[in-house]
Motif scaffolding. Sequence first.
Motif, PDB file in Angstrom:
ATOM      1  N   ILE A 274       0.832  -1.200   0.000  1.00  0.00           N
ATOM      2  CA  ILE A 274       0.000   0.000   0.000  1.00  0.00           C
ATOM      3  C   ILE A 274       0.872   1.257   0.000  1.00  0.00           C
ATOM      4  CG2 ILE A 274      -1.661   1.344   1.334  1.00  0.00           C
ATOM      5  CD1 ILE A 274      -2.846  -1.334   2.285  1.00  0.00           C
ATOM      6  N   GLY A 275       1.936   1.263   0.788  1.00  0.00           N
ATOM      7  CA  GLY A 275       2.825   2.414   0.827  1.00  0.00           C
ATOM      8  C   GLY A 275       3.468   2.687  -0.519  1.00  0.00           C
ATOM      9  N   ALA A 276       3.917   1.639  -1.189  1.00  0.00           N
ATOM     10  CA  ALA A 276       4.545   1.800  -2.498  1.00  0.00           C
ATOM     11  C   ALA A 276       3.521   2.256  -3.534  1.00  0.00           C
ATOM     12  CB  ALA A 276       5.187   0.491  -2.937  1.00  0.00           C
ATOM     13  N   GLY A 277       2.317   1.686  -3.480  1.00  0.00           N
ATOM     14  CA  GLY A 277       1.279   2.094  -4.423  1.00  0.00           C
ATOM     15  C   GLY A 277       0.877   3.538  -4.239  1.00  0.00           C
ATOM     16  N   LEU A 278       0.794   3.979  -2.993  1.00  0.00           N
ATOM     17  CA  LEU A 278       0.464   5.366  -2.702  1.00  0.00           C
ATOM     18  C   LEU A 278       1.533   6.295  -3.259  1.00  0.00           C
ATOM     19  CD1 LEU A 278      -1.029   7.689  -1.347  1.00  0.00           C
ATOM     20  CD2 LEU A 278       0.044   7.021   0.818  1.00  0.00           C
ATOM     21  N   ALA A 303       1.754  -1.626  11.961  1.00  0.00           N
ATOM     22  CA  ALA A 303       1.714  -1.755  10.506  1.00  0.00           C
ATOM     23  C   ALA A 303       1.608  -0.399   9.823  1.00  0.00           C
ATOM     24  CB  ALA A 303       0.535  -2.640  10.102  1.00  0.00           C
ATOM     25  N   GLY A 304       1.000   0.581  10.513  1.00  0.00           N
ATOM     26  CA  GLY A 304       0.929   1.925   9.946  1.00  0.00           C
ATOM     27  C   GLY A 304       2.304   2.532   9.752  1.00  0.00           C
ATOM     28  N   ASP A 305       3.213   2.268  10.698  1.00  0.00           N
ATOM     29  CA  ASP A 305       4.590   2.750  10.557  1.00  0.00           C
ATOM     30  C   ASP A 305       5.285   2.058   9.391  1.00  0.00           C
ATOM     31  OD1 ASP A 305       4.261   4.436  12.684  1.00  0.00           O
ATOM     32  OD2 ASP A 305       5.270   3.136  14.141  1.00  0.00           O
ATOM     33  N   GLU A 306       4.991   0.782   9.207  1.00  0.00           N
ATOM     34  CA  GLU A 306       5.577   0.058   8.068  1.00  0.00           C
ATOM     35  C   GLU A 306       5.083   0.661   6.754  1.00  0.00           C
ATOM     36  OE1 GLU A 306       5.680  -4.464   6.165  1.00  0.00           O
ATOM     37  OE2 GLU A 306       4.813  -4.135   8.152  1.00  0.00           O
ATOM     38  N   LEU A 307       3.808   0.989   6.719  1.00  0.00           N
ATOM     39  CA  LEU A 307       3.248   1.633   5.530  1.00  0.00           C
ATOM     40  C   LEU A 307       3.950   2.969   5.272  1.00  0.00           C
ATOM     41  CD1 LEU A 307      -0.558   1.961   4.742  1.00  0.00           C
ATOM     42  CD2 LEU A 307       1.011   3.841   4.339  1.00  0.00           C
ATOM     43  N   LEU A 308       4.107   3.768   6.332  1.00  0.00           N
ATOM     44  CA  LEU A 308       4.768   5.062   6.190  1.00  0.00           C
ATOM     45  C   LEU A 308       6.205   4.891   5.715  1.00  0.00           C
ATOM     46  CD1 LEU A 308       4.926   8.124   6.522  1.00  0.00           C
ATOM     47  CD2 LEU A 308       5.398   7.764   8.957  1.00  0.00           C
ATOM     48  N   ASN A 309       6.908   3.910   6.221  1.00  0.00           N
ATOM     49  CA  ASN A 309       8.287   3.675   5.799  1.00  0.00           C
ATOM     50  C   ASN A 309       8.359   3.355   4.302  1.00  0.00           C
ATOM     51  OD1 ASN A 309       9.257   4.103   8.379  1.00  0.00           O
ATOM     52  ND2 ASN A 309       9.235   1.927   8.934  1.00  0.00           N
ATOM     53  N   LEU A 311       6.144   4.207   2.060  1.00  0.00           N
ATOM     54  CA  LEU A 311       5.762   5.433   1.341  1.00  0.00           C
ATOM     55  C   LEU A 311       6.936   6.400   1.250  1.00  0.00           C
ATOM     56  CD1 LEU A 311       3.826   7.593   0.180  1.00  0.00           C
ATOM     57  CD2 LEU A 311       3.142   8.094   2.538  1.00  0.00           C
ATOM     58  N   THR A 312       7.602   6.644   2.371  1.00  0.00           N
ATOM     59  CA  THR A 312       8.702   7.602   2.355  1.00  0.00           C
ATOM     60  C   THR A 312       9.869   7.115   1.502  1.00  0.00           C
ATOM     61  OG1 THR A 312       9.549   6.678   4.428  1.00  0.00           O
ATOM     62  CG2 THR A 312       8.099   8.568   4.596  1.00  0.00           C
ATOM     63  N   LYS A 313      10.133   5.829   1.535  1.00  0.00           N
ATOM     64  CA  LYS A 313      11.233   5.284   0.719  1.00  0.00           C
ATOM     65  C   LYS A 313      10.947   5.504  -0.766  1.00  0.00           C
ATOM     66  CE  LYS A 313      13.892   1.043  -0.115  1.00  0.00           C
ATOM     67  NZ  LYS A 313      13.742   1.016  -1.591  1.00  0.00           N
ATOM     68  N   LYS A 314       9.750   5.107  -1.216  1.00  0.00           N
ATOM     69  CA  LYS A 314       9.424   5.221  -2.630  1.00  0.00           C
ATOM     70  C   LYS A 314       9.257   6.676  -3.069  1.00  0.00           C
ATOM     71  CE  LYS A 314       9.393   0.854  -3.743  1.00  0.00           C
ATOM     72  NZ  LYS A 314      10.378   0.313  -4.719  1.00  0.00           N
ATOM     73  N   ALA A 315       8.635   7.502  -2.222  1.00  0.00           N
ATOM     74  CA  ALA A 315       8.470   8.912  -2.574  1.00  0.00           C
ATOM     75  C   ALA A 315       9.823   9.610  -2.646  1.00  0.00           C
ATOM     76  CB  ALA A 315       7.559   9.610  -1.563  1.00  0.00           C
ATOM     77  N   GLY A 316      10.736   9.242  -1.731  1.00  0.00           N
ATOM     78  CA  GLY A 316      12.068   9.832  -1.746  1.00  0.00           C
ATOM     79  C   GLY A 316      12.873   9.424  -2.968  1.00  0.00           C
ATOM     80  N   GLU A 317      12.561   8.257  -3.524  1.00  0.00           N
ATOM     81  CA  GLU A 317      13.275   7.771  -4.712  1.00  0.00           C
ATOM     82  C   GLU A 317      12.653   8.269  -6.011  1.00  0.00           C
ATOM     83  OE1 GLU A 317      14.607   3.459  -2.741  1.00  0.00           O
ATOM     84  OE2 GLU A 317      12.973   3.586  -4.217  1.00  0.00           O
ATOM     85  N   ALA A 318      11.452   8.892  -5.945  1.00  0.00           N
ATOM     86  CA  ALA A 318      10.752   9.318  -7.152  1.00  0.00           C
ATOM     87  C   ALA A 318      11.560  10.374  -7.904  1.00  0.00           C
ATOM     88  CB  ALA A 318       9.378   9.880  -6.792  1.00  0.00           C
TER      89      ALA A 318
END
Length: 517
Positions: A274-278, A303-309, A311-318
């Motif tokens: 979900i984090g990566a898809g977001l 699990a919410g923290d895992e989702l955030l992690n 998200l931040t990883k993929k958004a930071g790599e965008a």
Amino acid sequence: MRLAGGSIPVAEPVWSVDPRTGKQREQVGVEATAADVDAAVRAAHAARAALADRDARIALLRAAADELEADGERILAAADAETALGMGRLPGELARTTGQLRAFAAEVADGGYLDVIIDHADASLTPPRPDLRRYKIPLGVVAVYSASNFPLAFSVPGGDTASALAAGCPVVVKAHPDHPATSELAGAALRRAAARSGLPEDVVTVLHGFEAGVALVTHPLVAAAGFTGSVRGGRALFDAAAARPVPIPFYGELGSLNPVLVTEAAAAERAAEIGAGLAASMTLGTGQFCTKPGLVLAPAGGAGDELLNALTKKAGEAAHGVMLDGRMREAFLAGVAERAALDGVEAPVAAAGSEDRTVAAGVLTVDAARLAAEGPHDLLLEECFGPVTVLVRYAGAAEARAVLSRLPGNLTATLHLGAAEERGEGEGAALLSELTALAGRVLVNGWPTGVAVTPAQHHGGPYPATTSTSTSVGATAIERWLRPVTYQSAPPALLPPELRDENPLGLPRRVNGSREI
């Protein structure tokens, strides 16, 4: 419009600008004067009779698609140079644009959009029923205001224009200043298509300039308007349309947060996915899609923290991206900075601008409790156009529902459920119902970016997403430009062909309560 010597109007030039450099590319034309607007609207009004021929409209829509494809190389080159949207995306947008033109041609050929209903006279009923025959007719000249983020699909040859022409309404388009050269090329293609189809070229006219937009919505011969853009600009035009001596319908798409709710079960089962898809959805097109997920409710901790992690990883790599123009870039950076400065708001991924005029994506986080009541954090409930999303951490369903209750209307709302919730266990159905009240399209376990152009599509929602309950995408978009009329006890010889008993046009209809196809 400037005045030379204090009295003589001087036409302002219209420049095509490269957002990658900020430099002017070429002068495309000049801004339209009030006289230009008047002439264009009157010419369009005079073309209404020619558009009444359904076969001619079908030919026009198909020819328009052909002409756009034939000049596609030049159109795409201009669109890329003016918007920086890239050749990875723009050919698909051109295909979508030509596809919806052909889809509306098929809709006109089908005839179901006319909604023909005939009730024959019946003196045995109490009270007696007269002969009644109902169908829909075009409103008249339609003003279309182009969008910045879709130089084709929501601009000169886009869905508003295509659906209005399909309805039998001539169109005057106010081009968006971010892509004037693209607008001119697309407008020329549509006018060539009109000539090919034996119709006046003035069934479509393209104008430029802020004053032209204001003059259009207030012109007495303009019967309706379609708009895609900002809340501020759209609301000003909407109010002007309503304040006319004869108010007209204004179909505006103004802004949308497109909220996402991730349940605890969904986060527990697939947080990283979900984090990566977001991240992929909120950065698509440099965050400049009207359906970008801008506010996401996710469980706090675990699990919410895992989702955030994720998200931040993929958004930071965008990849960094160029926004549509310098003004939008500055507004995005200022908007993110203002939100990040609020108490309790953190920025695990900081949006930033670079010297090469690109921007990096950003992620903001805040606790749901700060959004449960009115206050300065209400800014987070407003759209920030660009690659940023706000992750709202909720502690329990009550907090999540408190935030949902404060959201404005949206184009989309998305619900991510766990496997058991998908089977109907738990609160999945109740949550889906709550999100339904907020948006025109409700998704489950998906992402809202990407709008399929199909008959069942709905692209609209409660205010401020749109100013009406109508859609701007899909076959039913044609309904915006039509009004029903009923003939009572009209002599058969005087009836339009669409309403005659013999059904010479072979239209689907309902007669005395029974469907006929």
